[in-house]
Design a protein around this motif. Structure first.
Motif, PDB file in Angstrom:
ATOM      1  N   ALA A  29     -11.890  54.710  -1.031  1.00  0.00           N
ATOM      2  CA  ALA A  29     -12.884  53.896  -1.732  1.00  0.00           C
ATOM      3  C   ALA A  29     -14.295  54.267  -1.303  1.00  0.00           C
ATOM      4  O   ALA A  29     -15.208  54.377  -2.131  1.00  0.00           O
ATOM      5  CB  ALA A  29     -12.622  52.411  -1.465  1.00  0.00           C
ATOM      6  N   SER A  68      -7.341  55.351  -4.572  1.00  0.00           N
ATOM      7  CA  SER A  68      -8.635  54.675  -4.712  1.00  0.00           C
ATOM      8  C   SER A  68      -9.557  55.446  -5.644  1.00  0.00           C
ATOM      9  O   SER A  68     -10.284  54.851  -6.450  1.00  0.00           O
ATOM     10  CB  SER A  68      -9.299  54.510  -3.344  1.00  0.00           C
ATOM     11  OG  SER A  68      -8.785  53.404  -2.655  1.00  0.00           O
ATOM     12  N   ARG A 118      -9.396  45.556   1.203  1.00  0.00           N
ATOM     13  CA  ARG A 118      -8.613  46.700   1.688  1.00  0.00           C
ATOM     14  C   ARG A 118      -8.160  46.485   3.128  1.00  0.00           C
ATOM     15  O   ARG A 118      -7.117  46.988   3.540  1.00  0.00           O
ATOM     16  CB  ARG A 118      -9.446  47.974   1.543  1.00  0.00           C
ATOM     17  CG  ARG A 118      -9.712  48.298   0.085  1.00  0.00           C
ATOM     18  CD  ARG A 118     -10.631  49.493  -0.088  1.00  0.00           C
ATOM     19  NE  ARG A 118     -11.223  49.496  -1.407  1.00  0.00           N
ATOM     20  CZ  ARG A 118     -10.616  49.864  -2.522  1.00  0.00           C
ATOM     21  NH1 ARG A 118      -9.367  50.261  -2.480  1.00  0.00           N
ATOM     22  NH2 ARG A 118     -11.235  49.834  -3.690  1.00  0.00           N
ATOM     23  N   THR A 148      -9.109  46.903  -6.379  1.00  0.00           N
ATOM     24  CA  THR A 148      -8.451  47.212  -5.123  1.00  0.00           C
ATOM     25  C   THR A 148      -6.954  47.305  -5.285  1.00  0.00           C
ATOM     26  O   THR A 148      -6.310  47.772  -4.347  1.00  0.00           O
ATOM     27  CB  THR A 148      -8.763  46.140  -4.081  1.00  0.00           C
ATOM     28  OG1 THR A 148      -8.290  44.881  -4.538  1.00  0.00           O
ATOM     29  CG2 THR A 148     -10.252  46.031  -3.833  1.00  0.00           C
TER      30      THR A 148
END
Length: 534
Positions: free
Chosen positions: A141, A192, A457, A532
Motif C-alpha cells: 500500500a 495492494s 492493515r 484494504t
C-alpha cells in the motif's frame, strides 16, 4: 470546467466506464483467491506423532485413529503427544517428535502443515506466515500508492498483476517454509497494488453519483471469488496444485496492456493535457457524447494548487484539537477492528466445526447481501448504520462462546452465529470507507484516510495471530471478535452524523458549530487509499 463536470457531459457511467469496470472486476476474483487460499493450503488436518516411524507400506489407518485425535474444545490435543498405541506417560517424555508426524488424508491430500510439520511447537509459524503476508499488504500500500501517484494507475496495476502471477506460481514450487513465506509476502504487496489502484482508476473515471454503486460492484466480484475458491479447493486437495491453479491464470491478464486505459484525471493533474484530452475524446465517443475542444477543463487544477500552497496541514492536525482528536482516534479504531475481525473470521473457518468447503462458500455468499444492504442504509444514516452493524457482528461472535461444543446441533448453531457475525462485520467494513471520508475535513482528509488505511492493515497483520490466544482459553479469539466490535459500536455514538450533510472543509468546521455549504461529493482524494480488503 473541471473533470467532474466533463464526466457529466460525456456520461458518468456510460459504455466506456462499464467496459472499464469489467477489466477492473476480473482481477478481484483472483485477489480473493490469494487472500483466502491459506484457509485450505494452511489447514491443519488431524495428526499424531509416532515414537518410531511406521514400517514401509503400512497404511496410516493401521496405526492411527485420526477421528479420535480431535480433542474436545479446551482439552489437550493427543495429536501433540504420541501415537494412540503408546502410553500417555511415554508421550510426555519427549519434547520433540522422534518418529515423524502422521497426518490424516481424509480431507486434504497435502497442506503446508503436512509438508513442513507446522504443528504443536511449530504451529505458530503457520500463523506467523499469514501475518507476514498481511504485512506485505501494508508495504504494498505504501510503495505502490506512492509509485501510482508518480507514474500513474495503469502501469502500477500492470506491474502488480505481473508480480502476482510470477510470485504466485513461485509459491507453488517453494522448497521450504521460509522461501514460501517470502514469496507470499511479495504476492501480498502486489495485492495492494491491484486493489488500491484498480479502485482508484475506476472511481477517477466514474461520475460522483455512481461511485458508491460502482465500488460495490467490485466487492461483489471479490465475494464471488470468495465462494468460487471453495469449489476450486474442493476439487484440488494438494496445496501446490491449488496454489498453481489460482496463480497461473494471472498470466492471461497480459492483454490488459492493450485494453486498460490510463486515468485522464491523473494525466491532467500531471500536466499531460493533450494525452488526457485524447482519452476523454475516446470515452465521449464510446459513450455517444462527443465533445468540442473549447472546454476550459484545466483551470480548476491550477486554482486548487494555489490553495494548497497557501495553507499546509500535517498529520499532527488530526489530533491537535479536541473534536478532531476524538473523531480521528475513533475512526482509526473502527478501521482496525473491522479488518481485524473480518479476517479473524474469514481465515479461521475450520474452527466452526462444519465442513470447511461448505463454510467457505456460505461465508462468501454472506458477503453479497451484507454489501447490498448498505446501499439502502447509508443514505439514511452513516452513524446508525455503522453502529448497528458493528453491534450485530460483535454480539453474534460473543454469543458463540455460550454454545457447548461437541454436539452437531450446537455446532450448527455456532456456525450460524459466526455467519451472522461475518454479515455484520462485512457490512460495517463497507460503511467505514464512506463514513470515515466524510468525518475528516477536506484539508486533512487524505492524511486521515491514509492513517486509517494503515490501522486497517495493522488489523490484518494481527488477525492470523489472534488465534494463538487459544493457548489462554479456547473461547478467547471469539471473545475478542465480540468485544472489540461492541466497543467500536459504543464509540460510534461519539461521531457526528454525515449523511445528507455538507462536508467539513476546515478544522474550524469540525471544532465550531457551522459547516461549509459545499455539497457532499465523493472525490478522488477520498478514495485514493481506502481499499484494504478484497
Amino acid at each position: 470546467m473541471n473533470f467532474d463536470e466533463i464526466l457529466c457531459v460525456i456520461g458518468g457511467f456510460g459504455k466506456f466506464q462499464k467496459t472499464l469496470y469489467v477489466w477492473i472486476c476480473l482481477p478481484q476474483i483472483f485477489l480473493a483467491f490469494h487472500m483466502l487460499v491459506t484457509v485450505f493450503t494452511g489447514a491443519v488436518p488431524p495428526h499424531s506423532c509416532c515414537p518410531t516411524r511406521p514400517s514401509a507400506g503400512t497404511p496410516a489407518s493401521t496405526n492411527f485413529k485420526f477421528s479420535l485425535l480431535s480433542a474436545p474444545s479446551g482439552q489437550p490435543d493427543l495429536s501433540c503427544t504420541a501415537c494412540l498405541n503408546q502410553s500417555v506417560a511415554a508421550a510426555h517424555t519427549s519434547g520433540t517428535c522422534q518418529g515423524g508426524w502422521e497426518y490424516s488424508r481424509e480431507t486434504f491430500q497435502s497442506t503446508i502443515v503436512t509438508e513442513w510439520d507446522l504443528v504443536c511447537d511449530s504451529a505458530s509459524l503457520n500463523n506467523l506466515g499469514s501475518s507476514i503476508y498481511m504485512f506485505g499488504l501494508l508495504v504494498g500500500a505504501v510503495v505502490f500508492g506512492h509509485l501510482a501517484d508518480k507514474y500513474g494507475r495503469r502501469i502500477i496495476i500492470l506491474v502488480s498483476l505481473a508480480i502476482q502471477a510470477v510470485f504466485g506460481v513461485g509459491v507453488a514450487s517453494a522448497p521450504n517454509f521460509y522461501i514460501y513465506v517470502a514469496l507470499r509476502f511479495m504476492v501480498g504487496t502486489s495485492i495492494s497494488g491491484v486493489i488500491m489502484n484498480a479502485f482508484v482508476l475506476g472511481t477517477e473515471w466514474t461520475g460522483s453519483k455512481q461511485r458508491m454503486l460502482a465500488g460495490i460492484i467490485t466487492d461483489y466480484f471479490f465475494g464471488f471469488g470468495y465462494m468460487l475458491l471453495a469449489g476450486v479447493a474442493y476439487l484440488i486437495r494438494d496445496w501446490r496444485k491449488l496454489q498453481l491453479a489460482i496463480s497461473a491464470p494471472g498470466f492471461l491478464f497480459i492483454f490488459y496492456i492493450w485494453v486498460l486505459p490510463k486515468s485522464a484525471r491523473w494525466l491532467m493533474a500531471n500536466d499531460r493535457k493533450e494525452e488526457a484530452w485524447e482519452l476523454i475524446q475516446k470515452a465521449a465517443q464510446k459513450n455517444g457524447n462527443p465533445l468540442t475542444k473549447d472546454l476550459e477543463m484545466f483551470q480548476v487544477y491550477k486554482i486548487e494548487e494555489e490553495i494548497k500552497v497557501k495553507t499546509k496541514h500535517s498529520f499532527v492536525d488530526l489530533v491537535r484539537t479536541p473534536n478532531m482528536r476524538k473523531h480521528s482516534l475513533i475512526v482509526f479504531y473502527l478501521w482496525f477492528v473491522n479488518v481485524l475481525v473480518y479476517y479473524g473470521l474469514s481465515l479461521n473457518i475450520s474452527d466452526f466445526g462444519m465442513n470447511i468447503y461448505l463454510t467457505q462458500m456460505i461465508f462468501g455468499l454472506v458477503e453479497m447481501p451484507a454489501r447490498t444492504v448498505t446501499l439502502f442504509t447509508l443514505n439514511r444514516s452513516r452513524k446508525i448504520s455503522q453502529l448497528v452493524f458493528l453491534a450485530v457482528g460483535g454480539s453474534a461472535c460473543l454469543l458463540t462462546i455460550f454454545i457447548p461444543s461437541g454436539v452437531d446441533t450446537c455446532t450448527s448453531a455456532a456456525s450460524f452465529l459466526a455467519m451472522i457475525g461475518k454479515f455484520g462485520i462485512t457490512a460495517s467494513l463497507s460503511i467505514i470507507y464512506v463514513y470515515s471520508a466524510e468525518v475528516f475535513p477536506t484539508v486533512i482528509r487524505q492524511n486521515g484516510i491514509g492513517i486509517g488505511s494503515m490501522c486497517a492493515r495493522t488489523g490484518g497483520v494481527l488477525a492470523p495471530m489472534m488465534y494463538l490466544l487459544r493457548g489462554i482459553g479456547p473461547q478467547a479469539p471469539m471473545i475478542l471478535c465480540g468485544l472489540c466490535p461492541l466497543l467500536g459500536s459504543a464509540l460510534t455514538l461519539l461521531l457526528p452524523e454525515t449523511a445528507n450533510k455538507p462536508l467539513p472543509d476546515t478544522i474550524e468546521d469540525v471544532e465550531g458549530s457551522s459547516l461549509s455549504e459545499e455539497p457532499v461529493v465523493f472525490d478522488t482524494d477520498v478514495v485514493d487509499s481506502t481499499r484494504t480488503d478484497g
